[in-house]
Design a protein around this motif. Structure first.
Motif, PDB file in Angstrom:
ATOM      1  N   LEU A   1       0.861  -1.184   0.122  1.00 13.72           N
ATOM      2  CA  LEU A   1       0.164  -0.032  -0.065  1.00 13.72           C
ATOM      3  C   LEU A   1       0.811   1.377   0.154  1.00 13.72           C
ATOM      4  O   LEU A   1       0.690   2.229  -0.651  1.00 13.72           O
ATOM      5  N   GLN A   2       1.857   1.163   0.844  1.00  8.86           N
ATOM      6  CA  GLN A   2       2.948   2.218   1.089  1.00  8.86           C
ATOM      7  C   GLN A   2       3.474   2.760  -0.484  1.00  8.86           C
ATOM      8  O   GLN A   2       3.435   3.810  -1.046  1.00  8.86           O
TER       9      GLN A   2
ATOM     10  N   LEU B   1       0.371   8.133  -6.277  1.00  9.72           N
ATOM     11  CA  LEU B   1      -0.883   8.802  -6.403  1.00  9.72           C
ATOM     12  C   LEU B   1      -0.411  10.107  -7.257  1.00  9.72           C
ATOM     13  O   LEU B   1       0.823  10.718  -6.940  1.00  9.72           O
TER      14      LEU B   1
ATOM     15  N   LYS C   1      -6.362   6.653  -6.533  1.00 10.13           N
ATOM     16  CA  LYS C   1      -6.313   5.830  -5.375  1.00 10.13           C
ATOM     17  C   LYS C   1      -5.578   4.705  -5.351  1.00 10.13           C
ATOM     18  O   LYS C   1      -5.412   3.931  -6.409  1.00 10.13           O
ATOM     19  N   ALA C   2      -4.783   4.498  -4.328  1.00  4.43           N
ATOM     20  CA  ALA C   2      -4.012   3.231  -4.059  1.00  4.43           C
ATOM     21  C   ALA C   2      -4.583   2.158  -2.969  1.00  4.43           C
ATOM     22  O   ALA C   2      -5.211   2.547  -1.986  1.00  4.43           O
ATOM     23  N   TYR C   3      -4.519   1.057  -3.468  1.00  8.45           N
ATOM     24  CA  TYR C   3      -4.914  -0.301  -2.509  1.00  8.45           C
ATOM     25  C   TYR C   3      -3.578  -1.209  -2.346  1.00  8.45           C
ATOM     26  O   TYR C   3      -2.680  -1.000  -3.436  1.00  8.45           O
TER      27      TYR C   3
ATOM     28  N   ASN D   1       2.310   1.810  -3.390  1.00  7.79           N
ATOM     29  CA  ASN D   1       1.232   2.097  -4.323  1.00  7.79           C
ATOM     30  C   ASN D   1       0.862   3.654  -4.083  1.00  7.79           C
ATOM     31  O   ASN D   1       0.719   4.507  -5.138  1.00  7.79           O
ATOM     32  N   LYS D   2       1.045   4.063  -2.762  1.00  8.61           N
ATOM     33  CA  LYS D   2       0.661   5.303  -2.713  1.00  8.61           C
ATOM     34  C   LYS D   2       1.791   6.475  -3.238  1.00  8.61           C
ATOM     35  O   LYS D   2       1.298   7.304  -3.548  1.00  8.61           O
ATOM     36  N   ASN D   3       2.966   6.013  -3.393  1.00  8.56           N
ATOM     37  CA  ASN D   3       4.007   6.881  -4.157  1.00  8.56           C
ATOM     38  C   ASN D   3       3.403   7.193  -5.591  1.00  8.56           C
ATOM     39  O   ASN D   3       4.193   8.095  -6.113  1.00  8.56           O
TER      40      ASN D   3
END
Ligand code: SF4
Length: 449
Positions: free
Chosen positions: A377-378, A384, A435-437, A380-382
């Motif tokens: 998740l962390q 955004l 959005k990130a999952y 994938n948030k990069n």
């Protein structure tokens, strides 16, 4: 055979099997069959099997039990079992399930058309599990379902003999295809409109070593072909991974920033017992090299992990979690150790297997997966707010109003289908990540490419 005959190919297991199934499907189409997903309606049912763990083999036996009833109602249907379990179980399949018409191993796949046609002239069921030195069948035959991405086998077999793995016994010794031949195949695929190709082998890091060649030469030659957008390769083995590949990721635009590097474990004791031929320090060194390279921030870094290998204790598991934290994998394909008869680990440990540890292994699996989700998740948030080029794979399974697409590094991205714009699976678009999952991303469509 009537033109309207239906055939269904069920595929279990790895990319090698997915690729082999494409060949089988194209051969079925060339015989006039129409491919369908639902095998209940099919006149020819091909089951391409996997033997790596016990589960897929049990699944095969369950499916065969279901097909038994079907064959009673429709005795003319042809039931064919191929792939690794066919190689492993051989004629036992026909002994257990006499309604099966044909069993053949991975090396007999090029003979599929003849074997199938023989079924219509001879009433006898048959088993074929020889190994061959040649594998010229590994060409560019793909079914009409294939849009813009294809797998291409560059070598077969495996010489590594990891102690838990049955593949070397079922797929034979490593044999690389000639570089020129592969480059020709890539050109043919590109001519068919396929612009994204994944080169596959059980241990692709050893490509070419038997013919005085190597993977780097192959990647460089393929990168010179026009109209390829994306090139990936699977599966690398840490013990044979050439650190110079990292430089290629930086220098060759078409190379997908995807690296699948199965660690299997993070404890030296377990790695030795698995016969992986590297230590955790060796694996950490590869990770350090990746982290110090320009590709790290874009790299989709994935791995395979076996939990509950015999004699794994709390300390070994802690070392495995440390590896996960250090390597920051984007995804781990995790499994609880599955003993396979005929392997070294089975002979060494089957008598010692303590069933009371099953619960402990399941808890460890969950702990590992939970931590993996946090890291994924962390990472994938990069992504955004980034605008990315995506390749549309298909309609989303869960929501027909959305497409499922892939980034250049093969991360899954879903986005709502834009109205009034003619998009099709197989095309490329630009989209902004919203959005990130842990397992996928959501994006907004911007434009066609
Ligand atoms: S490298 Fe190891 S795990 Fe992979 S196919 Fe070969 S023996 Fe099996």
């Amino acid at each position: 055979m009537k033109k309207t005959s239906f055939a269904s190919v069920l595929t279990f297991g790895c990319q090698m099997n997915i690729h082999d199934s494409e060949y089988l499907k194209s051969e079925l189409e060339s015989l006039g069959y129409t491919l369908i997903n639902d095998y209940i309606e099919a006149e020819a049912i091909v089951i391409n099997t996997c033997s790596v763990r016990e589960k897929p083999e049990t699944k095969l036996l369950n499916i065969l039990s279901q097909i038994k009833g079907l064959k009673k109602k429709k005795p003319k249907i042809k039931v064919i079992v191929c792939g690794c379990s066919a190689q492993n179980l051989g004629s036992k399949i026909i002994e257990l399930y006499p309604f099966v018409d044909l069993v053949f191993g991975p090396d007999e796949i090029f003979n599929f058309k003849n074997l199938l046609l023989n079924l219509f002239t001879s009433k006898k069921e048959s088993t074929h599990t020889s190994f061959y030195k040649d594998f010229s069948y590994m060409n560019t035959k793909v079914s009409s379902n294939i849009l813009n991405h294809a797998y291409l086998t560059v070598m077969k077999g495996c010489n590594s003999y990891c102690s838990y793995c049955i593949v070397p016994y079922l797929r034979g010794k490593e044999i690389s295809r000639k570089r020129l031949e592969i480059v020709e195949d890539v050109k043919q695929l590109v001519d068919k409109g396929i612009s994204s190709i994944t080169l596959i082998a059980q241990n692709i890091s050893r490509y070419g070593l038997d013919i005085n060649d190597n993977l780097i030469n192959l990647i460089i030659d393929i990168s010179k072909i026009n109209r390829i957008k994306n090139l990936a390769f699977l599966t690398s083995h840490p013990k044979d991974f050439d650190l110079n590949i990292i430089k290629l990721y930086e220098d060759i635009d078409i190379l997908s920033p995807l690296l699948h590097l199965p660690a299997q474990h993070g404890s030296n004791k377990i790695l030795a017992s698995m016969n992986r031929n590297y230590t955790k320090e060796y694996y950490y060194n590869i990770v350090d090299n990746l982290k110090n390279s320009k590709i790290w921030k874009n790299l989709n870094f994935t791995t395979d992990i076996i939990i509950g290998f015999p004699e794994e204790d709390d300390n070994d598991f802690k070392e495995l979690l440390s590896l996960l934290d250090y390597a920051e994998f984007d995804n781990s394909f995790t499994f609880i150790y599955s003993p396979r008869k005929g392997t070294k680990a089975y002979e060494l440990y089957s008598k010692k297997t303590d069933l009371s540890l099953k619960k402990v292994y399941s808890q460890r699996l969950k702990m590992y997966q939970d931590r993996q989700k946090e890291i994924a998740l962390q990472k994938n948030k990069n992504l955004l707010d980034k605008t990315m080029e995506l390749y549309i794979e298909q309609d989303s399974y869960k929501d027909s109003l959305k497409y499922t697409a892939r980034t250049k590094s093969y991360k899954v991205v879903n986005f709502i289908k834009p109205k009034d714009i003619d998009l099709k699976p197989g095309s490329y678009v630009l989209a902004k990540i919203d959005k990130a999952y842990p397992t996928h991303l959501l994006a907004t469509f911007i434009s066609k490419v």
